[in-house]
Design an enzyme around this catalytic site. Structure first.
Site, PDB file in Angstrom:
ATOM      1  N   PRO A  42      -8.322   7.593   1.987  1.00  0.00           N
ATOM      2  CA  PRO A  42      -8.252   8.204   3.322  1.00  0.00           C
ATOM      3  C   PRO A  42      -9.579   8.120   4.069  1.00  0.00           C
ATOM      4  CG  PRO A  42      -7.927   9.863   1.588  1.00  0.00           C
ATOM      5  CD  PRO A  42      -8.041   8.544   0.907  1.00  0.00           C
ATOM      6  N   GLU A  46      -9.147  12.848  -7.181  1.00  0.00           N
ATOM      7  CA  GLU A  46     -10.055  13.159  -6.071  1.00  0.00           C
ATOM      8  C   GLU A  46     -10.653  11.899  -5.450  1.00  0.00           C
ATOM      9  OE1 GLU A  46     -10.873  16.226  -4.490  1.00  0.00           O
ATOM     10  OE2 GLU A  46      -8.965  16.413  -5.539  1.00  0.00           O
ATOM     11  N   ARG A  97       4.576 -10.209   5.713  1.00  0.00           N
ATOM     12  CA  ARG A  97       5.550 -10.642   6.718  1.00  0.00           C
ATOM     13  C   ARG A  97       4.937 -11.576   7.772  1.00  0.00           C
ATOM     14  NH1 ARG A  97       5.846  -7.704  11.068  1.00  0.00           N
ATOM     15  NH2 ARG A  97       8.101  -7.603  11.338  1.00  0.00           N
ATOM     16  N   ASP A 156       6.777  -8.190  17.708  1.00  0.00           N
ATOM     17  CA  ASP A 156       6.719  -6.837  17.178  1.00  0.00           C
ATOM     18  C   ASP A 156       5.882  -5.931  18.036  1.00  0.00           C
ATOM     19  OD1 ASP A 156       8.095  -7.265  14.908  1.00  0.00           O
ATOM     20  OD2 ASP A 156       6.345  -7.627  13.652  1.00  0.00           O
TER      21      ASP A 156
HETATM   22  N1  ADE Z   1      -5.026   7.421  -0.504  1.00  0.00           N
HETATM   23  C1  ADE Z   1      -4.709   8.707  -0.204  1.00  0.00           C
HETATM   24  N2  ADE Z   1      -4.446   8.845   1.095  1.00  0.00           N
HETATM   25  C2  ADE Z   1      -4.601   7.610   1.668  1.00  0.00           C
HETATM   26  C3  ADE Z   1      -4.482   7.107   2.989  1.00  0.00           C
HETATM   27  N3  ADE Z   1      -4.148   7.892   4.014  1.00  0.00           N
HETATM   28  N4  ADE Z   1      -4.717   5.811   3.192  1.00  0.00           N
HETATM   29  C4  ADE Z   1      -5.096   5.009   2.172  1.00  0.00           C
HETATM   30  N5  ADE Z   1      -5.215   5.412   0.908  1.00  0.00           N
HETATM   31  C5  ADE Z   1      -4.980   6.711   0.652  1.00  0.00           C
END
Ligand code: ADE
Length: 248
Positions: free
Chosen positions: A88, A115, A152, A167
């Site tokens: 994230p 984590e 794709r 797209d």
């Molecule tokens: N791992 C946990 N959340 C994630 C996300 N939003 N994007 C990529 N990998 C992740």
């Protein structure tokens, strides 16, 4: 193109890679995909892949050694693979990244869990991606989404070569509305222009609808989209109209 995925949950990928567009492409060998179990590179006797964080605090951290060995092993089979860490904290994955990544010889997806990974792992990856501002239980979801978005774009993967270019995001705009038969249903009629057979008018209508929809739903995309001067003034007029309606 070759995809390598390093994960603690290889089974996660079983059915998505057998179904639909991806499944057909794998069967036709339009790309190669290998799923690697990170635990295969963990040390006996416990084969631990995670450990408690230095400095205390909750959660577990993925150990660097199995990841280093997994990356070395993958590199043996795919020397030029670009290594991507799913987290994230990565930069937001966009369609333009999918287009760029589709040009690579190989992509290696490193899926984080718990984590996160030991910070030293970051030195061994070429890029870090997030698929959105939310936290998933693992990088597998993100890797699968990215493999799909990239695969794709590989020639032959989509039956209809036209569809990728049209797209949403293909040129920075959302897609136009689609309709199929019947021409009237539940009191709602298909726009007359689509029934007219006038291809020039239809193309113009579709372009305008893409602009209208993008302005309504994702105005942030318009700043980056490639628009003609005429299209910019169409958008400005829509905006003025919207502002007036709001004011009245
Ligand atoms: N791992 C946990 N959340 C994630 C996300 N939003 N994007 C990529 N990998 C992740």
């Amino acid at each position: 193109m070759r995809f390598d995925i390093i994960t603690l949950f290889p089974a996660f990928f079983d059915s998505p890679l057998r179904a639909g567009v991806l499944g057909r492409a794998v069967e036709k060998e339009l790309f190669h995909i290998a799923i690697h179990n990170l635990r295969d590179w963990a040390d006996p006797p416990h084969f631990a892949v995670d450990d408690t964080p230095y400095g205390g605090g909750g959660g577990m951290v993925m150990k660097p050694e199995p990841i280093r060995r997994a990356l070395d092993a993958v590199r043996q089979g795919s020397r030029h693979s670009r290594v991507l860490l799913m987290t994230p904290q990565g930069r937001a994955f966009r369609q333009e990244d999918a287009v760029a990544l589709a040009q690579e010889k190989g992509l290696t997806f490193l899926c984080g869990r718990y984590e996160g990974v030991d910070e030293r792992v970051r030195a061994w990856v070429d890029d870090e991606f997030s698929i959105g501002d939310f936290v998933l239980s693992g990088g597998e979801f993100a890797a699968l989404a990215m493999v799909d978005a990239v695969a794709r774009l590989i020639p032959g993967v989509l039956g209809n070569e036209l569809s990728a270019g049209e797209d949403s995001f293909g040129d920075g705009l959302l897609e136009y509305p689609h309709f199929t038969r019947p021409a009237e249903f539940a009191g709602m009629r298909v726009p007359e222009v689509l029934l007219s057979g006038n291809h020039g008018e239809i193309a113009r209508w579709r372009r305008r609808e893409r602009l209208r929809r993008t302005l309504e739903r994702r105005p942030d995309l318009l700043d980056r989209a490639r628009l003609t001067a005429e299209e910019r003034s169409f958008v400005a007029a829509l905006q003025r109209q919207g502002d007036e309606e709001e004011g009245s």
